[in-house]
Design a protein around this motif. Structure first.
Motif, PDB file in Angstrom:
ATOM      1  N   ASN A 509       0.754  -1.222   0.040  1.00  0.00           N
ATOM      2  CA  ASN A 509       0.016   0.120   0.118  1.00  0.00           C
ATOM      3  C   ASN A 509       0.969   1.241  -0.018  1.00  0.00           C
ATOM      4  OD1 ASN A 509      -2.427  -1.685   0.222  1.00  0.00           O
ATOM      5  ND2 ASN A 509      -2.368  -1.718   2.070  1.00  0.00           N
ATOM      6  N   ASN A 510       1.782   1.116  -0.848  1.00  0.00           N
ATOM      7  CA  ASN A 510       2.684   2.317  -1.060  1.00  0.00           C
ATOM      8  C   ASN A 510       3.720   2.694   0.034  1.00  0.00           C
ATOM      9  OD1 ASN A 510       2.070   2.939  -3.685  1.00  0.00           O
ATOM     10  ND2 ASN A 510       0.193   3.909  -3.061  1.00  0.00           N
ATOM     11  N   VAL A 511       3.778   1.691   0.936  1.00  0.00           N
ATOM     12  CA  VAL A 511       4.779   1.826   2.378  1.00  0.00           C
ATOM     13  C   VAL A 511       5.735   0.724   2.189  1.00  0.00           C
ATOM     14  CG1 VAL A 511       4.702   1.800   4.904  1.00  0.00           C
ATOM     15  CG2 VAL A 511       2.828   2.868   3.605  1.00  0.00           C
ATOM     16  N   THR A 512       6.722   1.041   2.372  1.00  0.00           N
ATOM     17  CA  THR A 512       7.949  -0.056   2.237  1.00  0.00           C
ATOM     18  C   THR A 512       8.100  -0.388   3.552  1.00  0.00           C
ATOM     19  OG1 THR A 512       9.374   1.350   0.875  1.00  0.00           O
ATOM     20  CG2 THR A 512      10.351  -0.427   2.006  1.00  0.00           C
ATOM     21  N   GLN A 513       8.133  -2.024   3.758  1.00  0.00           N
ATOM     22  CA  GLN A 513       8.194  -2.691   4.835  1.00  0.00           C
ATOM     23  C   GLN A 513       9.374  -3.775   4.757  1.00  0.00           C
ATOM     24  OE1 GLN A 513       4.334  -4.725   5.706  1.00  0.00           O
ATOM     25  NE2 GLN A 513       3.250  -2.376   5.837  1.00  0.00           N
ATOM     26  N   THR A 514       9.754  -4.318   5.958  1.00  0.00           N
ATOM     27  CA  THR A 514      10.712  -5.081   6.011  1.00  0.00           C
ATOM     28  C   THR A 514      10.272  -6.584   6.336  1.00  0.00           C
ATOM     29  OG1 THR A 514      12.849  -3.643   6.501  1.00  0.00           O
ATOM     30  CG2 THR A 514      12.853  -5.882   7.299  1.00  0.00           C
ATOM     31  N   GLN A 515      10.611  -7.513   5.620  1.00  0.00           N
ATOM     32  CA  GLN A 515       9.983  -8.768   5.899  1.00  0.00           C
ATOM     33  C   GLN A 515      11.140  -9.913   6.269  1.00  0.00           C
ATOM     34  OE1 GLN A 515       6.878  -9.181   6.475  1.00  0.00           O
ATOM     35  NE2 GLN A 515       5.742  -7.620   5.189  1.00  0.00           N
ATOM     36  N   LEU A 516      10.711 -10.833   6.615  1.00  0.00           N
ATOM     37  CA  LEU A 516      11.755 -11.982   7.050  1.00  0.00           C
ATOM     38  C   LEU A 516      11.014 -13.345   6.890  1.00  0.00           C
ATOM     39  CD1 LEU A 516      14.622 -12.956   8.153  1.00  0.00           C
ATOM     40  CD2 LEU A 516      13.620 -13.045  10.317  1.00  0.00           C
ATOM     41  N   LYS A 517      11.604 -14.118   6.191  1.00  0.00           N
ATOM     42  CA  LYS A 517      10.972 -15.395   5.769  1.00  0.00           C
ATOM     43  C   LYS A 517      11.920 -16.489   5.762  1.00  0.00           C
ATOM     44  CE  LYS A 517      10.994 -15.432   0.454  1.00  0.00           C
ATOM     45  NZ  LYS A 517      10.087 -15.624  -0.488  1.00  0.00           N
ATOM     46  N   GLN A 518      11.456 -17.734   6.129  1.00  0.00           N
ATOM     47  CA  GLN A 518      12.138 -18.801   6.060  1.00  0.00           C
ATOM     48  C   GLN A 518      12.098 -19.585   4.571  1.00  0.00           C
ATOM     49  OE1 GLN A 518      11.381 -21.860   9.019  1.00  0.00           O
ATOM     50  NE2 GLN A 518      12.738 -23.498   7.857  1.00  0.00           N
ATOM     51  N   LEU A 519      13.170 -19.598   4.047  1.00  0.00           N
ATOM     52  CA  LEU A 519      13.488 -20.187   2.712  1.00  0.00           C
ATOM     53  C   LEU A 519      13.228 -21.661   2.561  1.00  0.00           C
ATOM     54  CD1 LEU A 519      16.532 -18.194   1.254  1.00  0.00           C
ATOM     55  CD2 LEU A 519      13.963 -17.567   1.334  1.00  0.00           C
ATOM     56  N   SER A 520      12.293 -22.194   1.558  1.00  0.00           N
ATOM     57  CA  SER A 520      12.257 -23.455   1.271  1.00  0.00           C
ATOM     58  C   SER A 520      13.499 -24.042   0.557  1.00  0.00           C
ATOM     59  CB  SER A 520      11.262 -23.751   0.128  1.00  0.00           C
ATOM     60  OG  SER A 520      11.614 -23.072  -1.123  1.00  0.00           O
ATOM     61  N   PRO A 521      13.768 -25.141   0.387  1.00  0.00           N
ATOM     62  CA  PRO A 521      15.001 -25.688  -0.542  1.00  0.00           C
ATOM     63  C   PRO A 521      15.072 -25.127  -1.826  1.00  0.00           C
ATOM     64  CG  PRO A 521      13.921 -27.623   0.829  1.00  0.00           C
ATOM     65  CD  PRO A 521      12.927 -26.345   0.859  1.00  0.00           C
ATOM     66  N   ASN A 522      14.113 -25.000  -2.516  1.00  0.00           N
ATOM     67  CA  ASN A 522      14.254 -24.415  -3.889  1.00  0.00           C
ATOM     68  C   ASN A 522      14.540 -22.899  -3.778  1.00  0.00           C
ATOM     69  OD1 ASN A 522      13.890 -26.696  -5.383  1.00  0.00           O
ATOM     70  ND2 ASN A 522      11.528 -26.331  -5.344  1.00  0.00           N
ATOM     71  N   ASP A 523      13.734 -22.163  -2.700  1.00  0.00           N
ATOM     72  CA  ASP A 523      14.051 -20.832  -2.648  1.00  0.00           C
ATOM     73  C   ASP A 523      15.482 -20.614  -2.240  1.00  0.00           C
ATOM     74  OD1 ASP A 523      11.593 -20.150  -3.180  1.00  0.00           O
ATOM     75  OD2 ASP A 523      10.852 -20.020  -1.067  1.00  0.00           O
ATOM     76  N   ARG A 524      16.074 -21.574  -1.553  1.00  0.00           N
ATOM     77  CA  ARG A 524      17.387 -21.599  -0.953  1.00  0.00           C
ATOM     78  C   ARG A 524      18.426 -21.691  -1.977  1.00  0.00           C
ATOM     79  NH1 ARG A 524      19.887 -25.082   4.177  1.00  0.00           N
ATOM     80  NH2 ARG A 524      21.786 -23.431   4.320  1.00  0.00           N
ATOM     81  N   ILE A 525      18.314 -22.187  -2.987  1.00  0.00           N
ATOM     82  CA  ILE A 525      19.114 -22.433  -4.191  1.00  0.00           C
ATOM     83  C   ILE A 525      19.147 -21.331  -4.892  1.00  0.00           C
ATOM     84  CG2 ILE A 525      19.353 -23.694  -6.486  1.00  0.00           C
ATOM     85  CD1 ILE A 525      17.995 -26.099  -5.153  1.00  0.00           C
ATOM     86  N   VAL A 526      18.076 -20.677  -5.076  1.00  0.00           N
ATOM     87  CA  VAL A 526      17.882 -19.419  -5.929  1.00  0.00           C
ATOM     88  C   VAL A 526      18.575 -18.290  -5.161  1.00  0.00           C
ATOM     89  CG1 VAL A 526      16.296 -17.419  -6.723  1.00  0.00           C
ATOM     90  CG2 VAL A 526      15.647 -20.016  -6.952  1.00  0.00           C
ATOM     91  N   GLU A 527      18.297 -18.288  -3.896  1.00  0.00           N
ATOM     92  CA  GLU A 527      19.129 -17.278  -2.969  1.00  0.00           C
ATOM     93  C   GLU A 527      20.464 -17.372  -3.053  1.00  0.00           C
ATOM     94  OE1 GLU A 527      19.876 -14.024  -0.126  1.00  0.00           O
ATOM     95  OE2 GLU A 527      17.997 -14.456  -1.543  1.00  0.00           O
ATOM     96  N   ILE A 528      20.958 -18.354  -3.035  1.00  0.00           N
ATOM     97  CA  ILE A 528      22.546 -18.589  -2.931  1.00  0.00           C
ATOM     98  C   ILE A 528      23.099 -18.601  -4.369  1.00  0.00           C
ATOM     99  CG2 ILE A 528      24.450 -20.547  -2.907  1.00  0.00           C
ATOM    100  CD1 ILE A 528      22.835 -21.342  -0.273  1.00  0.00           C
ATOM    101  N   ALA A 529      22.366 -18.914  -5.442  1.00  0.00           N
ATOM    102  CA  ALA A 529      22.777 -18.531  -6.595  1.00  0.00           C
ATOM    103  C   ALA A 529      22.897 -17.049  -6.833  1.00  0.00           C
ATOM    104  CB  ALA A 529      21.631 -19.124  -7.810  1.00  0.00           C
ATOM    105  N   GLN A 530      21.945 -16.277  -6.319  1.00  0.00           N
ATOM    106  CA  GLN A 530      21.783 -14.934  -6.652  1.00  0.00           C
ATOM    107  C   GLN A 530      23.071 -14.201  -5.938  1.00  0.00           C
ATOM    108  OE1 GLN A 530      17.975 -13.868  -5.135  1.00  0.00           O
ATOM    109  NE2 GLN A 530      17.196 -13.719  -7.418  1.00  0.00           N
ATOM    110  N   MET A 531      23.532 -14.884  -4.663  1.00  0.00           N
ATOM    111  CA  MET A 531      24.710 -14.403  -3.945  1.00  0.00           C
ATOM    112  C   MET A 531      25.853 -14.571  -4.830  1.00  0.00           C
ATOM    113  SD  MET A 531      23.563 -15.848  -0.131  1.00  0.00           S
ATOM    114  CE  MET A 531      24.954 -15.174   0.676  1.00  0.00           C
TER     115      MET A 531
END
Length: 550
Positions: A509-531
């Motif tokens: 809603n046009n407001v920036t918010q910080t979030q924290l989420k636990q990564l699934s195995p597939n999400d984790r692969i993508v995150e490390i690949a981006q790193m």
């Protein structure tokens, strides 16, 4: 361990609720995504002062709540000391109200920040670049040595003795000062006491003496009045008793005619009996009354002594003078016996000092024995972390001064380069080197003592490649006996975690918010690949990420 964290209305966080597990937990995210916000919230749980500017919506209450499983932490004594209810699942909550007022609770019991800090230090250790300065702190260095030397029980005994020793030393100094001042007053107190003792005061004596003085001082007048009174009662024809006796005889004759006369007769007879008794008393007083100038002088002298003492001590009764005498008696006795009391105190202190020396010698011996092992372990770990020439020289110097850490002075000297000179850590190690040294020390400590949950904030700054892999392995080993969090930018470290969370920003809603989420195995692969390769994830980056994770 930290099992759950809830943050509401704090900085860029609207509402966050996340649960954590044992082992090594990884937290990643782009720069500026809000990892520092997460650490700021946790710092409030540890007792940091609150700031209203950190509240997202200043019209609402900010809440930060953390749940810890503390069953294995042996913290019941801490809860007892802080007068708190112990719970195996302990909840710490901070609230910042719209007014700017801050409140803190442990298991729903309001606490001050000091209590929060005491408990927080035992639950969560946030390691940042700033915290490496702890390495140069004497108490921390002693803590490291003593953990390996298994000196805890000896230090507890030593510090119990030290507390008694210091109290007795304080008492002794007080007694010596008291003796010096008391000696100056002893002569005066003894004089006052002697003066009161010579007076031979008796409780209630003042009233008796005053009565006796009035009698002796007016004896002639009293004799005259008694003699006149005696005559009035006993004169042959006109005496009171003679006339009353005649009156009695007349009514004795009349009493047979009427009860009225009989009643008057009884009253006359009663009065006559009373007057006879008064007459006898007057005769006794006449017999006893004698002028006695010597006794009058004695009584007068005693009264003067008593009145002078009453005036000198500004009191109004002999009872008060007797109380002052008792106090002076105690003061004089204590002063005259201070030497014996001081001597006894000094003897007790000497016994305690011997015990302290014995216990501190045992502590010193244990430290000396473990130092070579600690240096070897540190140098070995640092070699794997890209510091092959790092050398330590830990110097333990005995002293004659009793401190909370025993009778030793401790120096951690360090040289990072082959052939380099040894110097104090803060002078010879860079920030990156201090971080690696701290990691090495924490990893060693985790094998010897129950450490709190530890959170490494970018401890890998300035390292990469194989070194980061080694750092990750060390943190992995630590996580087998404790909960470990690490905030990292390095894929080699991120891949070693048991659980992986990502901090990110999103617009709601046009407001920036910080979030924290636990990564699934597939999400984790993508995150490390981006790193590894940036936002545009390539096939090779995915493959590399999978390889790191495996």
């Amino acid at each position: 361990m930290l099992t759950n964290l809830t943050i509401k209305n704090y900085a860029l966080i609207d509402e966050l609720n996340v649960s954590f597990n044992t082992g090594l937990t990884i937290i990643t995210g782009e720069t500026g995504a809000g990892k520092s916000i997460l650490l700021g919230g946790l710092s409030l749980i540890l007792g940091k002062r609150a700031d209203l500017s950190s509240v997202k919506d200043s019209s609402k209450k900010c809440i930060i709540e953390a749940t810890f499983d503390i069953a294995k932490y042996n913290l019941k004594s801490v809860f007892k000391t802080e007068d708190l209810d112990y719970e195996a699942q302990t909840i710490i909550r901070r609230e910042i109200l719209p007014s700017g007022k801050s409140r803190a609770f442990i298991n729903d019991t309001p606490v001050n920040l000091d209590s929060l800090q005491v408990l927080g230090d035992r639950l969560l250790d946030i390691h940042s670049q700033h915290q490496t300065l702890q390495l140069t702190n004497d108490n921390f260095q002693f803590q490291v040595i003593d953990a390996l030397a298994e000196n805890e029980k000896h230090l507890i005994k030593y510090n119990t003795l030290l507390k008694q020793f210091k109290l007795l030393k304080t008492d002794l100094e007080f007694l010596k000062d008291k003796k010096n001042s008391a000696l100056k007053e002893l002569d005066y107190h003894a004089f006052l006491l002697n003066e009161l003792e010579e007076a031979k005061l008796i409780s209630g004596e003042l009233e008796v003496l005053e009565t006796e003085y009035e009698t002796l001082n007016n004896v002639e007048e009293i004799k005259e009045k008694l003699s006149l009174s005696h005559g009035l009662m006993s004169n042959g024809e006109m005496g009171i008793i003679t006339n009353l006796t005649e009156l009695k005889n007349q009514f004795s004759k009349l009493s047979g005619y009427s009860s009225q006369y009989s009643s008057i007769f009884d009253r006359i007879q009663s009065s006559l009996i009373e007057l006879d008794d008064v007459f006898s008393e007057i005769e006794n007083l006449q017999d006893q009354l004698e002028a006695d100038p010597n006794r009058l002088e004695q009584v007068n002298t005693k009264l003067q002594i008593i009145n002078n003492l009453l005036q000198k001590h500004t009191v109004s009764s002999i009872e008060e003078l007797l109380h002052i005498k008792e106090e002076l008696d105690v003061k004089v006795f204590e002063t005259e016996n201070l030497d014996a009391i001081i001597s006894e105190k000094e003897e007790t202190i000497n016994v305690l000092e011997s015990k302290l020396i014995s216990e501190s010698d045992r502590i010193h011996k244990n430290r000396s024995a473990i130092i070579p092992k600690l240096m070897n372990q540190l140098e070995s770990i640092l070699a794997t972390l890209g510091m092959p020439n790092a050398k330590f020289k830990i110097q333990l110097v005995p002293t004659n001064t009793f401190t909370v850490n025993g009778r030793d002075e401790l120096q951690f000297l360090f040289s990072a380069n082959k052939g380099g000179q040894f110097n104090e850590l803060k002078k010879s190690a860079s920030g990156g080197e201090l971080s690696r040294i701290m990691l090495a020390i924490k990893s060693i400590l985790s094998k010897y003592m129950q450490l709190p949950t530890i959170m490494f904030d970018e401890i890998d700054t300035g390292v990469s490649g194989e070194i980061s892999n080694k750092m990750a392995t060390i943190m992995q080993q630590m996580s087998k006996s404790m909960q470990v969090f690490t905030i990292t930018h390095l894929p080699q470290i991120a891949a070693k975690g048991d659980t992986h969370y990502k901090v990110f920003k999103e617009d709601v809603n046009n407001v920036t918010q910080t979030q924290l989420k636990q990564l699934s195995p597939n999400d984790r692969i993508v995150e490390i690949a981006q790193m590894l390769g940036g936002a545009d994830v390539s096939t090779s980056a995915i493959a590399h990420a999978k390889e790191l994770l495996n």
